[in-house]
Structures are given as structure tokens and as C-alpha cells.
Design an enzyme around this catalytic site. Structure first.
Site, PDB file in Angstrom:
ATOM      1  N   THR A 129       2.186  -4.574  12.170  1.00  0.00           N
ATOM      2  CA  THR A 129       0.722  -5.667  11.547  1.00  0.00           C
ATOM      3  C   THR A 129       1.335  -6.792  11.829  1.00  0.00           C
ATOM      4  OG1 THR A 129       1.430  -4.064   9.041  1.00  0.00           O
ATOM      5  CG2 THR A 129      -0.074  -6.309   9.024  1.00  0.00           C
ATOM      6  N   GLU A 159      -1.784   0.540  11.421  1.00  0.00           N
ATOM      7  CA  GLU A 159      -1.282   1.879  10.133  1.00  0.00           C
ATOM      8  C   GLU A 159      -1.817   1.592   8.813  1.00  0.00           C
ATOM      9  OE1 GLU A 159      -0.031   5.195  11.225  1.00  0.00           O
ATOM     10  OE2 GLU A 159      -0.428   4.888   9.356  1.00  0.00           O
ATOM     11  N   PHE A 160      -2.246   2.370   8.759  1.00  0.00           N
ATOM     12  CA  PHE A 160      -2.750   2.097   6.443  1.00  0.00           C
ATOM     13  C   PHE A 160      -2.022   2.949   6.086  1.00  0.00           C
ATOM     14  CE2 PHE A 160      -6.430   0.891   9.209  1.00  0.00           C
ATOM     15  CZ  PHE A 160      -6.435  -0.274   8.985  1.00  0.00           C
ATOM     16  N   ARG A 162       0.953   4.600   3.450  1.00  0.00           N
ATOM     17  CA  ARG A 162       1.172   4.160   2.686  1.00  0.00           C
ATOM     18  C   ARG A 162       2.770   4.926   2.148  1.00  0.00           C
ATOM     19  NH1 ARG A 162      -2.051   7.016  -2.069  1.00  0.00           N
ATOM     20  NH2 ARG A 162      -1.467   8.694   0.067  1.00  0.00           N
ATOM     21  N   ASN A 219      -4.934  -5.298   3.349  1.00  0.00           N
ATOM     22  CA  ASN A 219      -3.739  -4.939   2.287  1.00  0.00           C
ATOM     23  C   ASN A 219      -4.058  -6.782   1.761  1.00  0.00           C
ATOM     24  OD1 ASN A 219      -1.804  -2.974   3.611  1.00  0.00           O
ATOM     25  ND2 ASN A 219      -0.691  -4.497   4.363  1.00  0.00           N
ATOM     26  N   GLY A 268       4.858  -5.224  -4.469  1.00  0.00           N
ATOM     27  CA  GLY A 268       6.436  -5.820  -4.268  1.00  0.00           C
ATOM     28  C   GLY A 268       6.130  -4.997  -2.531  1.00  0.00           C
ATOM     29  N   CYS A 271       5.269  -5.280   2.475  1.00  0.00           N
ATOM     30  CA  CYS A 271       4.063  -5.166   3.279  1.00  0.00           C
ATOM     31  C   CYS A 271       3.388  -5.856   2.574  1.00  0.00           C
ATOM     32  CB  CYS A 271       3.680  -3.633   3.825  1.00  0.00           C
ATOM     33  SG  CYS A 271       4.243  -2.820   4.978  1.00  0.00           S
ATOM     34  N   LYS A 274       3.779  -9.959   1.947  1.00  0.00           N
ATOM     35  CA  LYS A 274       4.410 -10.683   3.308  1.00  0.00           C
ATOM     36  C   LYS A 274       3.419 -11.038   4.190  1.00  0.00           C
ATOM     37  CE  LYS A 274       5.795  -7.353   6.686  1.00  0.00           C
ATOM     38  NZ  LYS A 274       4.649  -6.674   7.251  1.00  0.00           N
ATOM     39  N   ARG A 341      12.631  -4.068  -0.637  1.00  0.00           N
ATOM     40  CA  ARG A 341      12.122  -5.041   0.085  1.00  0.00           C
ATOM     41  C   ARG A 341      10.682  -5.653  -1.421  1.00  0.00           C
ATOM     42  NH1 ARG A 341      10.640  -3.128   5.973  1.00  0.00           N
ATOM     43  NH2 ARG A 341       9.692  -1.609   4.862  1.00  0.00           N
TER      44      ARG A 341
HETATM   45  N1  LIG Z   1       6.361   0.484   5.983  1.00  0.00           N
HETATM   46  C1  LIG Z   1       4.917   1.217   5.392  1.00  0.00           C
HETATM   47  O1  LIG Z   1       5.140   1.796   4.850  1.00  0.00           O
HETATM   48  C2  LIG Z   1       4.367   0.043   6.675  1.00  0.00           C
HETATM   49  C3  LIG Z   1       4.958  -0.702   7.583  1.00  0.00           C
HETATM   50  N2  LIG Z   1       3.546  -0.894   8.186  1.00  0.00           N
HETATM   51  C4  LIG Z   1       3.879  -2.311   9.414  1.00  0.00           C
HETATM   52  O2  LIG Z   1       5.084  -1.503  10.721  1.00  0.00           O
HETATM   53  C5  LIG Z   1       5.398  -1.670  10.576  1.00  0.00           C
HETATM   54  C6  LIG Z   1       7.271  -2.131  10.947  1.00  0.00           C
HETATM   55  O3  LIG Z   1       7.338  -1.886   9.353  1.00  0.00           O
HETATM   56  P1  LIG Z   1       8.462  -1.104   8.669  1.00  0.00           P
HETATM   57  O4  LIG Z   1       8.830   0.433   9.712  1.00  0.00           O
HETATM   58  O5  LIG Z   1       8.631  -0.401   7.471  1.00  0.00           O
HETATM   59  O6  LIG Z   1       9.872  -1.414   9.578  1.00  0.00           O
HETATM   60  P2  LIG Z   1      11.197  -0.899   9.804  1.00  0.00           P
HETATM   61  O7  LIG Z   1      12.495  -2.288   8.884  1.00  0.00           O
HETATM   62  O8  LIG Z   1      11.422  -0.072   8.148  1.00  0.00           O
HETATM   63  O9  LIG Z   1      11.466  -0.703  11.022  1.00  0.00           O
HETATM   64  C7  LIG Z   1      11.563  -1.520  11.923  1.00  0.00           C
HETATM   65  C8  LIG Z   1      12.404  -0.854  13.133  1.00  0.00           C
HETATM   66  O10 LIG Z   1      11.857  -1.361  14.265  1.00  0.00           O
HETATM   67  C9  LIG Z   1      13.908  -1.476  14.546  1.00  0.00           C
HETATM   68  N3  LIG Z   1      13.344  -2.500  15.943  1.00  0.00           N
HETATM   69  C10 LIG Z   1      13.532  -4.055  15.793  1.00  0.00           C
HETATM   70  N4  LIG Z   1      13.570  -4.170  17.179  1.00  0.00           N
HETATM   71  C11 LIG Z   1      13.231  -3.080  18.079  1.00  0.00           C
HETATM   72  C12 LIG Z   1      13.346  -3.377  19.263  1.00  0.00           C
HETATM   73  N5  LIG Z   1      13.068  -4.124  20.124  1.00  0.00           N
HETATM   74  N6  LIG Z   1      13.340  -2.162  19.775  1.00  0.00           N
HETATM   75  C13 LIG Z   1      12.823  -1.378  19.340  1.00  0.00           C
HETATM   76  N7  LIG Z   1      13.468  -1.253  18.013  1.00  0.00           N
HETATM   77  C14 LIG Z   1      13.904  -1.807  17.318  1.00  0.00           C
HETATM   78  C15 LIG Z   1      14.392  -1.997  14.081  1.00  0.00           C
HETATM   79  O11 LIG Z   1      16.236  -1.730  14.585  1.00  0.00           O
HETATM   80  C16 LIG Z   1      14.056  -0.987  12.423  1.00  0.00           C
HETATM   81  O12 LIG Z   1      14.829   0.398  12.397  1.00  0.00           O
HETATM   82  C17 LIG Z   1       5.821  -3.945   9.820  1.00  0.00           C
HETATM   83  O13 LIG Z   1       4.924  -4.737  10.896  1.00  0.00           O
HETATM   84  C18 LIG Z   1       4.864  -3.401   8.647  1.00  0.00           C
HETATM   85  O14 LIG Z   1       4.038  -4.277   8.343  1.00  0.00           O
HETATM   86  C19 LIG Z   1       1.906  -0.555   8.373  1.00  0.00           C
HETATM   87  C20 LIG Z   1       1.739   0.097   7.650  1.00  0.00           C
HETATM   88  C21 LIG Z   1       2.880   0.457   6.963  1.00  0.00           C
HETATM   89  O1  LIG Z   2       0.940  -2.424   5.329  1.00  0.00           O
HETATM   90  C1  LIG Z   2       1.563  -1.563   4.643  1.00  0.00           C
HETATM   91  O2  LIG Z   2       2.743  -1.670   5.231  1.00  0.00           O
HETATM   92  C2  LIG Z   2       1.282  -0.879   3.860  1.00  0.00           C
HETATM   93  O3  LIG Z   2       0.965  -1.447   2.318  1.00  0.00           O
HETATM   94  C3  LIG Z   2       0.552  -0.868   1.635  1.00  0.00           C
HETATM   95  O4  LIG Z   2       1.636   0.433   0.755  1.00  0.00           O
HETATM   96  P1  LIG Z   2       2.847   0.088   0.237  1.00  0.00           P
HETATM   97  O5  LIG Z   2       3.155  -0.664   0.059  1.00  0.00           O
HETATM   98  O6  LIG Z   2       4.000   1.178   0.575  1.00  0.00           O
HETATM   99  O7  LIG Z   2       2.773   0.813  -1.810  1.00  0.00           O
HETATM  100  P2  LIG Z   2       1.973   0.464  -2.889  1.00  0.00           P
HETATM  101  O8  LIG Z   2       0.598   2.123  -2.841  1.00  0.00           O
HETATM  102  O9  LIG Z   2       0.332   0.240  -1.948  1.00  0.00           O
HETATM  103  O10 LIG Z   2       2.345  -0.753  -3.434  1.00  0.00           O
HETATM  104  C4  LIG Z   2       2.274  -1.824  -3.203  1.00  0.00           C
HETATM  105  C5  LIG Z   2       3.165  -2.177  -4.321  1.00  0.00           C
HETATM  106  O11 LIG Z   2       2.059  -2.309  -5.440  1.00  0.00           O
HETATM  107  C6  LIG Z   2       1.829  -2.115  -6.678  1.00  0.00           C
HETATM  108  N1  LIG Z   2       0.718  -1.260  -7.224  1.00  0.00           N
HETATM  109  C7  LIG Z   2      -0.014  -0.943  -7.131  1.00  0.00           C
HETATM  110  C8  LIG Z   2      -1.085  -0.276  -7.249  1.00  0.00           C
HETATM  111  C9  LIG Z   2      -1.287  -0.666  -8.111  1.00  0.00           C
HETATM  112  O12 LIG Z   2      -2.698  -0.459  -9.610  1.00  0.00           O
HETATM  113  N2  LIG Z   2      -0.330  -1.602  -9.343  1.00  0.00           N
HETATM  114  C10 LIG Z   2       0.947  -2.014  -8.722  1.00  0.00           C
HETATM  115  O13 LIG Z   2       1.040  -3.048  -9.541  1.00  0.00           O
HETATM  116  C11 LIG Z   2       3.232  -0.518  -5.934  1.00  0.00           C
HETATM  117  O14 LIG Z   2       4.012  -0.749  -7.535  1.00  0.00           O
HETATM  118  C12 LIG Z   2       3.924  -1.210  -5.372  1.00  0.00           C
HETATM  119  O15 LIG Z   2       4.872  -2.254  -5.770  1.00  0.00           O
HETATM  120  C13 LIG Z   2      -0.674   0.057   1.654  1.00  0.00           C
HETATM  121  O16 LIG Z   2      -1.463   0.773   0.711  1.00  0.00           O
HETATM  122  C14 LIG Z   2      -0.444   0.594   2.818  1.00  0.00           C
HETATM  123  O17 LIG Z   2      -2.123   0.855   3.110  1.00  0.00           O
HETATM  124  C15 LIG Z   2      -0.625  -0.080   3.858  1.00  0.00           C
HETATM  125  O18 LIG Z   2      -0.362   0.271   4.885  1.00  0.00           O
END
Ligand SMILES: NC(=O)C1=CN([C@@H]2O[C@H](COP(=O)(O)OP(=O)(O)OC[C@H]3O[C@@H](n4cnc5c(N)ncnc54)[C@H](O)[C@@H]3O)[C@@H](O)[C@H]2O)C=CC1
Ligand SMILES: O=C(O)[C@H]1O[C@H](OP(=O)(O)OP(=O)(O)OC[C@H]2O[C@@H](n3ccc(=O)[nH]c3=O)[C@H](O)[C@@H]2O)[C@H](O)[C@@H](O)[C@@H]1O
Length: 445
Positions: A129, A159-160, A162, A219, A268, A271, A274, A341
């Protein structure tokens, strides 16, 4: 010939994406700079808790009995660069320290590590993101460093998923959005996503900026919906109304919908918080800051819920925390995840501890992560153990396990039968019937 796919960054997003790509039938190589993570994934173990991911990994990671062998992992950027026809960038984009803006240094570093080894035409697809405008900038950065020049093309595919539902969200997304600059990029992405497209998942093709903005807008909308209902909860508290019934009644209107109207401790995670802040920062840079001033309010309402929870807990401790024991049920930012986080639960636990209480936290999956980040809090192995001698029990992450607690059994071990339900998820009548004082955010006492 089958496409070969590399996935750069194997965290919450990348590990799931890599496994899903293998499930779609591609040869996949996951790359991370964290050797421990790569060692775990290679051993078929998931470095975090994500339902269903372990099974999917074991089905595909090479070297495991009965696996397809289509999925491998490495720490070598050169190997990943040489392997892939399509490279997905899934690295982290956290909030910059002391600022609202996103830290793009990991994405830049990932492009810089990959580009010098790109000697044949490939597609690099951003999934992290990022602030709108990043894809255009990164396309230039990529072409400038790749020996193949503009043959190393960029696309954006936000990516969307959860957390807690990552596998199903990746295999069958609500929609797939791609920002592309050429027919070739679109065709390659249609090939990558042929399976979900065939299953009827909408495939939206657009430019870079629109693709990036769909993510920021989605988001922001979700965060706004949660803060809207939490603002209503504040009014409910003042007026003696019940926000849970309000949510149900609102939700019957199909234009509004019941999802994401759960009032409580607010959002919280890695995602939503921030992302809305980065969006405000970017809009400011673009001279469109006025358009998003409402997001400041969304953020404030959200943070106020945490302070309100602390205030209610203090009331339940007869006005002061000193010498009081507080049990906190939940550490993850949401159920079915071990992600802590920006966890509202841990934020509240830490605030209460700072104010003099002895806080014991229990979470079914997130304790190890919580202990690393908040070593000053005490941790228990069960809800019952956490509740031992507690003057108040705080329910802050709505795990199914907590819904199934026996109020009578818990009542035996606490000092006072006082429950604060920060997620409006427990059965108030059942707890009251067992002699508990039940209080929740946005509901009459
Ligand atoms: N966690 C989620 O549910 C979602 C996350 N996103 C977005 O996706 C991105 C990644 O999020 P997460 O997977 O949660 O983060 P994360 O912190 O769990 O994973 C990121 C990974 O990238 C690795 N990394 C960092 N720099 C690197 C490099 N130069 N080469 C190879 N690997 C490297 C890190 O070591 C770490 O394992 C963020 O931008 C987030 O906003 C989008 C939708 C859903
Ligand atoms: O960009 C991202 O990383 C992702 O962020 C969220 O997904 P996620 O953070 O995994 O979790 P959510 O289910 O959205 O919940 C986020 C927070 O909102 C809170 N929440 C959710 C729903 C609600 O009705 N009330 C509420 O307080 C949850 O407890 C949690 O702390 C979005 O739902 C995803 O579509 C997106 O891809």
C-alpha cells in the site's frame, strides 16, 4: 509455458500471496531479507498465525511429502530476479517515525535489489500500500536501473485481503484492481489471475493513480464507517441509548449494511491507522489536504475510544489503579490473528499499567508477539489464569474463545465480578445473571 512468479517480502501479505500463486498452478519463489522467516517458510511453517495458510504452504512448499513442489523461498534477490516472469512487491510500508507519511524505503530497496538483475522483459507488480504517485516514480526507478530498461515494466495491483481471512480473500477476492500502462501488462495479469477471473471475480483495469487510490479510499471508507459508529456510541453513552441495537437497525438498510458497524474499542492493526494517516499526508503534498480533513476526525474518534476504555476501567477500580489487578482478554488487534501492530487492546493494557495497575494479559495466539513488544506486562496461559484476583476484567479482542467463557467459573477466581466489554461481543444477560457488573462502550449500564 507456466509463468514463474517471484514474491518479494513474505510477511502477512507476501506469504499468503506466494502460497495462493502456487495454488493457482504457478512456479513460485518467495524472497525475504529476513533469513529466519525464509528458514521457517522453507520448513513449511508459517511465521505468523493465519488460519488455513499452514495447510496451503505444506501443500506446495518443495521438499515436503506429497507437496506439488511449486513453492520455494530464498534470501537472494538475484535468484528471485532471474527466476520470475512476474515479480510481486509485497514489502512493508509502515508509518514514518514522528510523521503521518508512509515510509517508502523498503519498497525502494526492493526495487533497487531486483532491478540490476533484470536482463529480460518482466513485469514488476506493486502490491504494497503506497501513496498515490508512487507507481509512476517507481516505474522510472526500475527502468533506470534494469539492464533491460523499459522491458522491466511496472504495474500496480493493490491488495484488499483481511488478516484472519487472508487465504480465502486471496484465492477469491471481492475484486482485483490493476493499474497498467500497456496491453502486455494487462494480459500478463489476466493470465496470473485467470483462475479467480474464471470464477467471476470482477477484474478492474485502470491507470496507476486510480489503482493506488482505490486502495487508500477503501481503507479510508472502512475506517470512517467504524469511527462513524463509534461516534454514535459516544452519543449513545450520553443519551442512555444502545449502540448495538442502533447498528442492527441501521444495518437493515441495504444502502448502509451491517458490516463494519461494530462499535467498541475501534480499529488498529498494521493498516487502517497508518493508511489513513499516509493518505492525509499525501493529499497535503498534492495540495488537496482539505478534501481529507474528515480523516483527522476519524482518527481522533478512534483514539478517543481507547482513552474512554481506560477511564471506564478506572471507574470500575473505584477511581484509581494503584494496587489494583486488571485482567485483559485479548492482545491481537483483531481475532484470528497474532498481529499486534497498533493493537487497541495492548495500547489500553499499557496505559492502565502505566497508571499503576497490575495488568495480566491473555490472548490465544498473540502472547509471544505481545511479550516482545510489551515486556513490562504480565501474561497468562488462559483467561482463567489472567482473571485470578482481578478487580476488573477487560474484554478487548473478540476471540470466539472469550464468547464461550463460563461467567460463573471466571466469577470464582476474580476479586470483583466486574466486566468491561470493549468489543460489545459478549452476552450481557449471561454475565449479569452470573452476578457480574457488565459494562460496554456505547451501551447503558
Ligand atoms: N497485512 C495485511 O493484511 C495487508 C497488508 N497490505 C500492505 O502490504 C504491505 C506488506 O504488509 P505486511 O505483509 O502486513 O507486512 P510485513 O511486515 O508482515 O511483511 C513485509 C515483509 O517484507 C520483508 N522485506 C522488507 N524489505 C524487503 C526487501 N527489500 N526485500 C525482500 N523482503 C523485504 C520484511 O522482512 C517482511 O517479512 C504493506 O504495504 C501493507 O500496507 C495490504 C493489504 C493487506
Ligand atoms: O490494507 C490492509 O491491510 C487491510 O486492512 C483491513 O484489514 P485488517 O486490518 O486485516 O482488519 P479489519 O478486519 O479491517 O479490522 C481492522 C480493525 O478494525 C476493527 N473493527 C472492524 C470492524 C468493525 O465493525 N469494528 C472494528 O472496530 C478491528 O477490530 C480491527 O482492529 C481491511 O479490511 C482490508 O481490506 C485491507 O486489505
Amino acid at each position: 509455458m507456466t509463468l514463474r512468479i517471484s514474491v518479494i517480502g513474505t510477511g502477512y501479505l507476501g506469504a499468503t500471496h506466494a502460497a495462493a500463486m502456487a495454488e493457482f498452478g504457478f512456479e513460485v519463489l518467495g524472497l525475504d531479507i529476513d533469513p529466519d522467516k525464509i528458514a521457517m517458510l522453507t520448513a513449511g511453517r508459517v511465521p505468523m498465525y493465519e488460519p488455513g495458510l499452514s495447510e496451503l504452504l505444506l501443500k506446495h512448499v518443495a521438499g515436503h511429502e506429497g507437496s506439488t513442489g511449486r513453492l520455494r523461498f530464498t534470501t537472494s534477490a538475484q535468484e528471485a530476479a532471474e527466476f520470475g516472469d512476474v515479480h510481486f512487491i509485497c514489502v512493508n510500508t509502515p508509518q514514518r517515525k514522528g510523521e503521518f507519511a508512509a515510509d517508502m524505503s523498503y519498497v525502494d530497496a526492493a526495487i533497487d535489489a531486483l532491478a540490476p538483475h533484470l536482463t529480460r522483459p518482466v513485469l514488476v507488480v506493486g502490491k504494497s500500500t503506497v501513496p498515490v504517485g508512487s507507481a509512476g516514480r517507481l516505474a522510472e526507478r526500475l527502468a533506470a536501473q534494469a539492464p533491460v530498461g523499459e522491458g522491466a515494466e511496472l504495474a500496480w495491483n493493490p491488495e484488499f485481503l483481511r488478516e484472519g481471512f487472508a487465504v480465502q480473500d486471496t484465492l477469491r477476492a471481492d475484486r482485483i484492481v490493476v493499474g497498467v500502462r500497456s496491453e502486455r501488462a494487462e494480459q500478463l495479469l489476466r493470465e496470473v489471475y485467470a483462475d479467480p477471473i474464471a470464477a467471476g471475480v470482477p477484474f478492474v483495469v485502470t491507470d496507476f493513480a486510480t489503482a493506488e487510490l482505490v486502495k487508500a479510499a477503501a481503507n479510508s471508507f472502512l475506517a470512517t464507517k467504524i469511527s462513524f459508529i463509534n461516534a454514535m456510541a459516544e452519543v449513545c453513552e450520553a443519551a442512555g441509548a444502545d449502540v448495538t441495537l442502533l447498528s442492527d437497525a441501521l444495518g437493515y438498510d441495504e444502502r448502509i449494511g451491517r458490516k463494519f458497524l461494530n462499535a467498541g474499542l475501534g480499529f488498529g492493526g498494521g493498516c487502517l491507522p497508518k493508511d489513513i494517516r499516509a493518505f492525509m499526508a499525501r493529499a497535503g503534498e498534492l495540495g488537496a489536504d482539505q478534501a481529507l480533513t474528515f480523516l483527522r476526525e476519524v482518527d481522533s474518534i478512534n483514539m478517543r475510544r481507547r482513552s474512554r476504555m481506560v477511564e471506564l476501567a478506572r471507574e470500575q477500580c473505584d477511581g484509581g489503579f494503584l494496587g489494583r489487578r486488571v485482567a485483559v482478554l485479548g492482545a491481537a488487534f483483531k481475532p484470528n490473528s497474532d498481529d499486534i501492530r497498533d493493537s487497541p487492546a495492548l495500547n489500553v493494557a499499557a496505559q492502565i499499567q502505566l497508571q499503576g495497575a497490575q495488568v495480566t494479559v491473555y490472548d490465544p495466539k498473540a502472547t509471544d508477539n505481545a511479550r516482545k513488544m510489551f515486556p513490562g506486562l504480565a501474561y497468562a496461559e488462559s483467561a482463567l489464569e489472567a482473571a485470578e484476583g482481578a478487580h476488573v476484567v477487560l474484554h478487548l479482542t473478540e476471540w470466539q474463545e472469550f464468547r464461550e467463557l463460563d461467567p460463573a467459573e471466571l466469577g470464582e477466581v476474580v476479586a470483583e465480578r466486574r466486566l468491561l466489554d470493549g468489543r460489545n461481543a459478549l452476552d450481557a444477560d449471561a454475565w449479569r445473571a452470573a452476578g457480574w457488573t457488565y459494562r460496554a462502550l456505547g451501551r447503558p449500564s
